[in-house]
Design an enzyme around this catalytic site. Structure first.
Site, mmCIF file in Angstrom:
data_model
loop_
_atom_site.group_PDB
_atom_site.id
_atom_site.type_symbol
_atom_site.label_atom_id
_atom_site.label_comp_id
_atom_site.label_asym_id
_atom_site.label_seq_id
_atom_site.Cartn_x
_atom_site.Cartn_y
_atom_site.Cartn_z
ATOM 1 C CG ASP A 116 105.634 43.765 -64.727
ATOM 2 O OD1 ASP A 116 105.950 44.378 -63.686
ATOM 3 O OD2 ASP A 116 105.517 42.531 -64.763
ATOM 4 C CE LYS B 260 103.379 38.782 -62.427
ATOM 5 N NZ LYS B 260 104.498 39.431 -63.114
HETATM 6 P P1 NAP Z 1 110.184 33.111 -67.777
HETATM 7 O O1 NAP Z 1 108.821 33.388 -68.307
HETATM 8 O O2 NAP Z 1 110.466 31.835 -67.100
HETATM 9 O O3 NAP Z 1 111.229 33.269 -69.026
HETATM 10 C C1 NAP Z 1 112.565 32.957 -68.861
HETATM 11 C C2 NAP Z 1 113.360 33.379 -70.097
HETATM 12 O O4 NAP Z 1 114.748 33.136 -69.816
HETATM 13 C C3 NAP Z 1 113.006 32.612 -71.376
HETATM 14 O O5 NAP Z 1 113.159 33.461 -72.483
HETATM 15 C C4 NAP Z 1 114.072 31.507 -71.365
HETATM 16 O O6 NAP Z 1 114.368 30.984 -72.648
HETATM 17 C C5 NAP Z 1 115.280 32.287 -70.859
HETATM 18 N N1 NAP Z 1 116.328 31.431 -70.301
HETATM 19 C C6 NAP Z 1 116.311 30.779 -69.127
HETATM 20 N N2 NAP Z 1 117.449 30.086 -68.954
HETATM 21 C C7 NAP Z 1 118.198 30.313 -70.065
HETATM 22 C C8 NAP Z 1 119.487 29.866 -70.495
HETATM 23 N N3 NAP Z 1 120.243 29.046 -69.728
HETATM 24 N N4 NAP Z 1 119.956 30.288 -71.684
HETATM 25 C C9 NAP Z 1 119.198 31.121 -72.467
HETATM 26 N N5 NAP Z 1 117.978 31.585 -72.117
HETATM 27 C C10 NAP Z 1 117.471 31.174 -70.930
HETATM 28 O O7 NAP Z 1 110.644 34.234 -66.746
HETATM 29 P P2 NAP Z 1 110.106 35.760 -66.664
HETATM 30 O O8 NAP Z 1 108.899 35.810 -65.809
HETATM 31 O O9 NAP Z 1 110.025 36.308 -68.038
HETATM 32 O O10 NAP Z 1 111.283 36.459 -65.814
HETATM 33 C C11 NAP Z 1 112.590 36.595 -66.349
HETATM 34 C C12 NAP Z 1 113.447 37.385 -65.380
HETATM 35 O O11 NAP Z 1 112.977 38.730 -65.281
HETATM 36 C C13 NAP Z 1 113.457 36.825 -63.949
HETATM 37 O O12 NAP Z 1 114.778 36.869 -63.471
HETATM 38 C C14 NAP Z 1 112.567 37.801 -63.200
HETATM 39 O O13 NAP Z 1 112.921 37.871 -61.830
HETATM 40 C C15 NAP Z 1 112.889 39.095 -63.909
HETATM 41 N N6 NAP Z 1 111.816 40.105 -63.785
HETATM 42 C C16 NAP Z 1 112.147 41.308 -63.237
HETATM 43 C C17 NAP Z 1 111.182 42.289 -63.142
HETATM 44 C C18 NAP Z 1 111.548 43.630 -62.559
HETATM 45 O O14 NAP Z 1 110.631 44.334 -62.087
HETATM 46 N N7 NAP Z 1 112.806 44.026 -62.590
HETATM 47 C C19 NAP Z 1 109.861 42.054 -63.584
HETATM 48 C C20 NAP Z 1 109.572 40.805 -64.148
HETATM 49 C C21 NAP Z 1 110.553 39.830 -64.232
HETATM 50 P P3 NAP Z 1 113.514 29.722 -73.239
HETATM 51 O O15 NAP Z 1 112.230 30.289 -73.735
HETATM 52 O O16 NAP Z 1 114.407 29.186 -74.305
HETATM 53 O O17 NAP Z 1 113.338 28.767 -72.088
#
Ligand code: NAP
Length: 286
Positions: free
Chosen positions: A111, A75
Site C-alpha cells: 500500500d 492483513k
Molecule cells: P478504518 O481502519 O476503518 O479507518 C476509518 C477511518 O475513517 C478512521 O480514521 C475513522 O475515524 C474515520 N471515520 C469514519 N467515519 C468517520 C466520520 N463519520 N467522521 C470522521 N471520521 C470518520 O478504514 P481503512 O482501512 O483505513 O480505510 C479507509 C478508507 O480508505 C476506505 O474507504 C478504504 O476503502 C480506503 N482505502 C483505499 C485504498 C486504495 O487503494 N485506494 C487502500 C486502502 C484503503 P475514527 O478513528 O474516529 O473512527
C-alpha cells in the site's frame, strides 16, 4: 511436451478475504496475465477469520499457489503468521502480499508503494513540500504516513475524529508525525502541500466534511483514498476551490504490481487500459 512445459510454467495466485466477492484484484491480475500472455490464474479465495491460519499454512505444502494478496480481515494475521516479513510490513503490523521463497512464506505490504506510485504518475513533484495533512488514523492511514515519512517530508499532521488513534500513530511512526483532533484542521492545513483523505468519508455517496482547501499552498495537491465514487465530495470541493487533485483508484492499481511481479515474473505497467477496465466494473456495480 507442450503440455508439460505449460504445466511447468504455469503459476497461480490468489486474493483472500471475507467477504471477497467485491474484490477488484482478480480483474487487475487476470488483465495482466492476458496482456503478457502468461499461463496461470489469479483467483478469489473466500476464507473466514477462523480458517485463515489453516489456509495460510497449507500454502507451504505445495499447493497450486506461488502466493497472493490478503485483504480484510486477514492483513494482521498474515503479517504475524508469515515466516518472514520485510521492514515495511513489520512496521505497519499488516501485510497485503505474500509469496513463497525457498519454501518460506514471505510477506510485505504494497500500500505505501501504491500510494507513492500513484502520486508519482499523476502529479510528479508532489513530494516537494514541507508539510502534509493526513485525515484519518485507521489502517490505510498507516500506509500513507509511512510512505510520506519515507519520502523525507518534514512535518506530517495526522488529524482524526478519535484523537487517541492519531496519537498512537504518532508514537509508532516517529517524531515528524503530529497528532490532532478534527478542530485543528484549519490551522494545520495552512501552507500544506499535500492533503490526503484516508477516512471512509464520502464512500459510496456517504457524507463528507466541508473543508477550506484554499488554506493549502497554491500548488498543493489533494488526494483521496476513497475511489468509489472516483470523484469524491472532497476531491470535488478541492477542484472547485482551484486545487490539483488525484483520485485513489491509481493506488489500488499500483499496489497490485509488486505482487504480480513476485508471482508471475514480470513487472506489469499501470496504464489507461487497466484503469478503464476497473472503472467499467465500478460502473456495472454502481
Ligand atoms: P478504518 O481502519 O476503518 O479507518 C476509518 C477511518 O475513517 C478512521 O480514521 C475513522 O475515524 C474515520 N471515520 C469514519 N467515519 C468517520 C466520520 N463519520 N467522521 C470522521 N471520521 C470518520 O478504514 P481503512 O482501512 O483505513 O480505510 C479507509 C478508507 O480508505 C476506505 O474507504 C478504504 O476503502 C480506503 N482505502 C483505499 C485504498 C486504495 O487503494 N485506494 C487502500 C486502502 C484503503 P475514527 O478513528 O474516529 O473512527
Amino acid at each position: 511436451m507442450a503440455d508439460s512445459r505449460e504445466t511447468e510454467l504455469r503459476r497461480d495466485a490468489f486474493v483472500t478475504g471475507w467477504p471477497i466477492k467485491h474484490s477488484r484484484s482478480p480483474i487487475i491480475h487476470n488483465h495482466w496475465l492476458a496482456r503478457y500472455g502468461l499461463p496461470g490464474s489469479y483467483r478469489a479465495e473466500a476464507v473466514q477469520a477462523d480458517d485463515f491460519a489453516a489456509f495460510f499454512s497449507a500454502l507451504k505444502e505445495g499447493g497450486p499457489y506461488r502466493g497472493g494478496n490478503v485483504t480484510i480481515p486477514h492483513k494482521e494475521a498474515a503479517c504475524r503468521l508469515a515466516d518472514r516479513r520485510d521492514d515495511i510490513a513489520e512496521e505497519l503490523g499488516a501485510a497485503n502480499t505474500v509469496w513463497l521463497e525457498d519454501g518460506r512464506l514471505t510477506a510485505t505490504n504494497t500500500d505505501p508503494f501504491g500510494f507513492t506510485a500513484n502520486l508519482n504518475q499523476q502529479h510528479p513533484g508532489w513530494e516537494r513540500t514541507a508539510r502534509v495533512v493526513i485525515l484519518g488514523a485507521g489502517g490505510a492511514s498507516r500506509a500513507v504516513i509511512q510512505a510520506v515519512r519515507d519520502r523525507g517530508i518534514g512535518e506530517i499532521h495526522v488529524v482524526n475524529r478519535t484523537v487517541s488513534r492519531a496519537r498512537e500513530l504518532a508514537d509508532r511512526f516517529g517524531a515528524r508525525i503530529h497528532a490532532h483532533g478534527l478542530e485543528a484542521l484549519p490551522e494545520v492545513m495552512q501552507g500544506a502541500g499535500l492533503f490526503v483523505n484516508t477516512t471512509s468519508l464520502g464512500m459510496d455517496g456517504g457524507e463528507a466534511m466541508e473543508l477550506n482547501f484554499t488554506a493549502l499552498s497554491s500548488n498543493a495537491v489533494v488526494t483521496d483514498l476513497v475511489y468509489v465514487p472516483l470523484v469524491t465530495p472532497l476531491l470535488q470541493q478541492a477542484h472547485d476551490q482551484g486545487l490539483a487533485t488525484v483520485d485513489g483508484l491509481g493506488m489500488l492499481l499500483h499496489q497490485a504490481a509488486p505482487g504480480f511481479e513476485k508471482w508471475f515474473g514480470i513487472r506489469p505497467s499501470v496504464d489507461e487500459d487497466l484503469r478503464r477496465l476497473v472503472i467499467a466494473d465500478m460502473e456495472r456495480h454502481a
